[in-house]
Design an enzyme around this catalytic site. Structure first.
Site, PDB file in Angstrom:
ATOM      1  N   HIS A   1      35.389  39.178  24.085  1.00  0.00           N
ATOM      2  CA  HIS A   1      34.358  39.385  25.438  1.00  0.00           C
ATOM      3  C   HIS A   1      33.228  38.612  24.968  1.00  0.00           C
ATOM      4  O   HIS A   1      32.277  37.758  25.623  1.00  0.00           O
ATOM      5  CB  HIS A   1      34.060  40.602  26.108  1.00  0.00           C
ATOM      6  CG  HIS A   1      35.499  41.246  26.440  1.00  0.00           C
ATOM      7  ND1 HIS A   1      35.941  42.243  25.724  1.00  0.00           N
ATOM      8  CD2 HIS A   1      36.087  40.696  27.498  1.00  0.00           C
ATOM      9  CE1 HIS A   1      36.880  42.695  26.627  1.00  0.00           C
ATOM     10  NE2 HIS A   1      36.965  41.941  27.546  1.00  0.00           N
TER      11      HIS A   1
ATOM     12  N   GLN B   1      45.063  45.221  40.219  1.00  0.00           N
ATOM     13  CA  GLN B   1      45.761  44.381  39.355  1.00  0.00           C
ATOM     14  C   GLN B   1      46.864  45.271  38.432  1.00  0.00           C
ATOM     15  O   GLN B   1      47.339  44.495  37.655  1.00  0.00           O
ATOM     16  CB  GLN B   1      44.931  43.474  38.719  1.00  0.00           C
ATOM     17  CG  GLN B   1      43.901  44.119  37.693  1.00  0.00           C
ATOM     18  CD  GLN B   1      42.918  42.914  37.113  1.00  0.00           C
ATOM     19  OE1 GLN B   1      42.234  42.659  37.578  1.00  0.00           O
ATOM     20  NE2 GLN B   1      43.372  42.443  35.756  1.00  0.00           N
TER      21      GLN B   1
ATOM     22  N   GLY C   1      38.678  33.589  29.237  1.00  0.00           N
ATOM     23  CA  GLY C   1      39.430  33.463  27.923  1.00  0.00           C
ATOM     24  C   GLY C   1      40.609  32.964  27.940  1.00  0.00           C
ATOM     25  O   GLY C   1      41.315  33.128  28.742  1.00  0.00           O
TER      26      GLY C   1
ATOM     27  N   LYS D   1      42.835  33.618  25.906  1.00  0.00           N
ATOM     28  CA  LYS D   1      43.690  34.622  25.606  1.00  0.00           C
ATOM     29  C   LYS D   1      44.785  34.891  26.597  1.00  0.00           C
ATOM     30  O   LYS D   1      45.827  35.200  26.757  1.00  0.00           O
ATOM     31  CB  LYS D   1      43.036  35.639  25.287  1.00  0.00           C
ATOM     32  CG  LYS D   1      43.808  37.263  25.239  1.00  0.00           C
ATOM     33  CD  LYS D   1      44.502  37.513  24.186  1.00  0.00           C
ATOM     34  CE  LYS D   1      45.201  38.784  24.167  1.00  0.00           C
ATOM     35  NZ  LYS D   1      45.201  39.404  25.239  1.00  0.00           N
ATOM     36  N   ASP D   2      44.017  34.957  27.962  1.00  0.00           N
ATOM     37  CA  ASP D   2      44.908  35.290  29.132  1.00  0.00           C
ATOM     38  C   ASP D   2      45.080  33.775  29.839  1.00  0.00           C
ATOM     39  O   ASP D   2      44.615  33.471  30.789  1.00  0.00           O
ATOM     40  CB  ASP D   2      44.187  36.196  30.310  1.00  0.00           C
ATOM     41  CG  ASP D   2      43.856  37.525  29.491  1.00  0.00           C
ATOM     42  OD1 ASP D   2      45.009  38.138  29.350  1.00  0.00           O
ATOM     43  OD2 ASP D   2      42.726  38.038  29.413  1.00  0.00           O
TER      44      ASP D   2
ATOM     45  N   SER E   1      41.903  42.247  21.831  1.00  0.00           N
ATOM     46  CA  SER E   1      42.490  42.715  22.906  1.00  0.00           C
ATOM     47  C   SER E   1      41.964  44.235  23.395  1.00  0.00           C
ATOM     48  O   SER E   1      42.047  44.863  22.301  1.00  0.00           O
ATOM     49  CB  SER E   1      43.754  42.665  23.267  1.00  0.00           C
ATOM     50  OG  SER E   1      44.269  43.366  24.363  1.00  0.00           O
ATOM     51  N   SER E   2      41.462  44.728  24.467  1.00  0.00           N
ATOM     52  CA  SER E   2      41.044  46.030  24.600  1.00  0.00           C
ATOM     53  C   SER E   2      42.331  46.904  24.134  1.00  0.00           C
ATOM     54  O   SER E   2      42.032  48.074  24.084  1.00  0.00           O
ATOM     55  CB  SER E   2      40.626  46.300  26.071  1.00  0.00           C
ATOM     56  OG  SER E   2      39.639  45.411  26.183  1.00  0.00           O
ATOM     57  N   ARG E   3      43.721  46.471  24.516  1.00  0.00           N
ATOM     58  CA  ARG E   3      44.686  47.407  24.463  1.00  0.00           C
ATOM     59  C   ARG E   3      44.918  47.389  22.931  1.00  0.00           C
ATOM     60  O   ARG E   3      46.002  48.197  22.596  1.00  0.00           O
ATOM     61  CB  ARG E   3      45.885  46.809  25.293  1.00  0.00           C
ATOM     62  CG  ARG E   3      45.634  46.981  26.486  1.00  0.00           C
ATOM     63  CD  ARG E   3      46.768  46.437  27.512  1.00  0.00           C
ATOM     64  NE  ARG E   3      46.687  46.686  28.788  1.00  0.00           N
ATOM     65  CZ  ARG E   3      46.222  45.932  30.041  1.00  0.00           C
ATOM     66  NH1 ARG E   3      46.180  44.692  29.479  1.00  0.00           N
ATOM     67  NH2 ARG E   3      46.134  46.449  31.230  1.00  0.00           N
TER      68      ARG E   3
HETATM   69  O1  PAF Z   1      40.772  39.454  32.527  1.00  0.00           O
HETATM   70  C1  PAF Z   1      40.348  40.562  32.857  1.00  0.00           C
HETATM   71  O2  PAF Z   1      39.655  41.376  32.097  1.00  0.00           O
HETATM   72  C2  PAF Z   1      40.503  40.877  34.479  1.00  0.00           C
HETATM   73  O3  PAF Z   1      41.822  40.375  34.609  1.00  0.00           O
HETATM   74  C3  PAF Z   1      39.312  40.177  35.179  1.00  0.00           C
HETATM   75  C4  PAF Z   1      39.397  38.571  35.111  1.00  0.00           C
HETATM   76  C5  PAF Z   1      38.009  40.694  34.963  1.00  0.00           C
HETATM   77  C6  PAF Z   1      39.828  40.533  36.961  1.00  0.00           C
HETATM   78  O4  PAF Z   1      39.793  41.846  36.935  1.00  0.00           O
END
Ligand code: PAF
Length: 291
Positions: free
Chosen positions: A37, A61, A151, A153-154, A189-191
């Protein structure tokens, strides 16, 4: 750095910045901030003057069996991290009530990008990308940034958001930032925080598998079958890894490809489970053209 919690406050900041001819940059996040981040926020600082980091764990989501309740919420620490970095000017941290006043289930408007969301994570997380594109368009309408930073990453999220912005003619530039990795290759990753020490020790297998396939492509492999088998074999050597998908797709359309075309932009992508923890990673690359 100022914390904004209401839509009215965020709008006022953006309006004032635009009136003063200052560039507004949005970095949408769900908090639990890490180096990945911070790389986005660093880029945002280079893109403009007013850097708004949104921190919102978006309920729409997450699937019913996913980790919405357990997702780390660390607002105070996140703010401290951003303050230390010194690039963010504002944190926008609305409540669920502020974003979905009648509750998330009562939301009747959804922004949905089709086809690109049918593959990869979209195929195994029904409704996930509708939640993402809906909340991102809400954030874009609230903060009204000139630029929004996401990112690599996603990768699927990035492609889907780019497509949404293009299809809806949204007046924002999307800037992508490369994946930040640990020294052993694991994507931040936060996970990752959910991994046990044993799982963490095997987690570099994801990047190892992707890197091996990327090397094979650079060396001239054009058949997808051998690339996928190579990735499967490397992941199979890490017994705690349970692959969900191992794919080679066109980077723009995210559709599976069977044979790579020289010059084509592709994405090597994997999703795996370690117990209940789901991790994703990818490498984007261009298939070399022969000279
Ligand atoms: O990538 C994320 O952390 C989330 O999918 C986002 C883009 C903040 C939307 O909630």
């Amino acid at each position: 750095m100022e914390r904004l919690t209401t839509i009215a406050e965020a709008r006022a900041v953006s309006r004032a910045a635009r009136a003063a001819d200052r560039r507004v940059v949005l970095v949408p996040t769900m908090g639990a901030l890490h180096e990945g981040h911070l790389a986005l926020v660093e880029q945002a600082g280079d893109e403009g003057d007013v850097v708004v980091v949104s921190i919102f764990v978006n309920p729409t989501q997450f699937g019913p069996d996913e980790d919405y309740e357990a997702y780390p919420r660390t607002l105070e620490t996140d703010e401290e991290t951003l303050r230390r970095q010194g690039r963010a000017t504002h944190v926008f941290a609305p409540t669920v009530q502020e974003m979905y006043p009648d509750g998330p289930a009562a939301q009747r408007t959804t922004v949905s990008v089709n086809q690109l969301t049918d593959t990869l994570c979209g195929a195994v997380r029904p409704g996930h990308f509708d939640g993402v594109t809906t909340v991102v368009s809400m954030l874009l309408h609230i903060v009204q940034p000139h630029v929004a930073v996401f990112g690599q990453k996603d990768a699927q999220q990035l492609a889907v958001i780019r497509r949404m912005v293009r299809d809806l003619h949204l007046p924002v530039d999307i800037v992508a930032v490369p994946t930040v990795r640990e020294s052993d290759g694991l994507a931040r990753s936060s996970r990752n925080a959910y991994l046990t020490p044993e799982e963490r020790a095997q987690a570099p297998a994801l990047y190892e598998a992707l890197s091996a396939a990327a090397t094979a492509v650079q060396q001239g492999e054009l058949q997808v079958g051998p690339l996928v088998r190579r990735m499967q074999a490397i992941l199979a050597d890490a017994p705690l890894v349970h692959p969900q998908y191992i794919e080679v797709v066109d980077a723009r359309e995210l559709s599976p490809v069977e044979r790579l075309q020289p010059g084509q932009r592709i994405l090597l992508a994997v999703a795996v489970y370690f117990g209940d923890t789901r991790l994703i990673d990818n490498i984007p690359l261009t298939v070399p053209t022969r000279t």
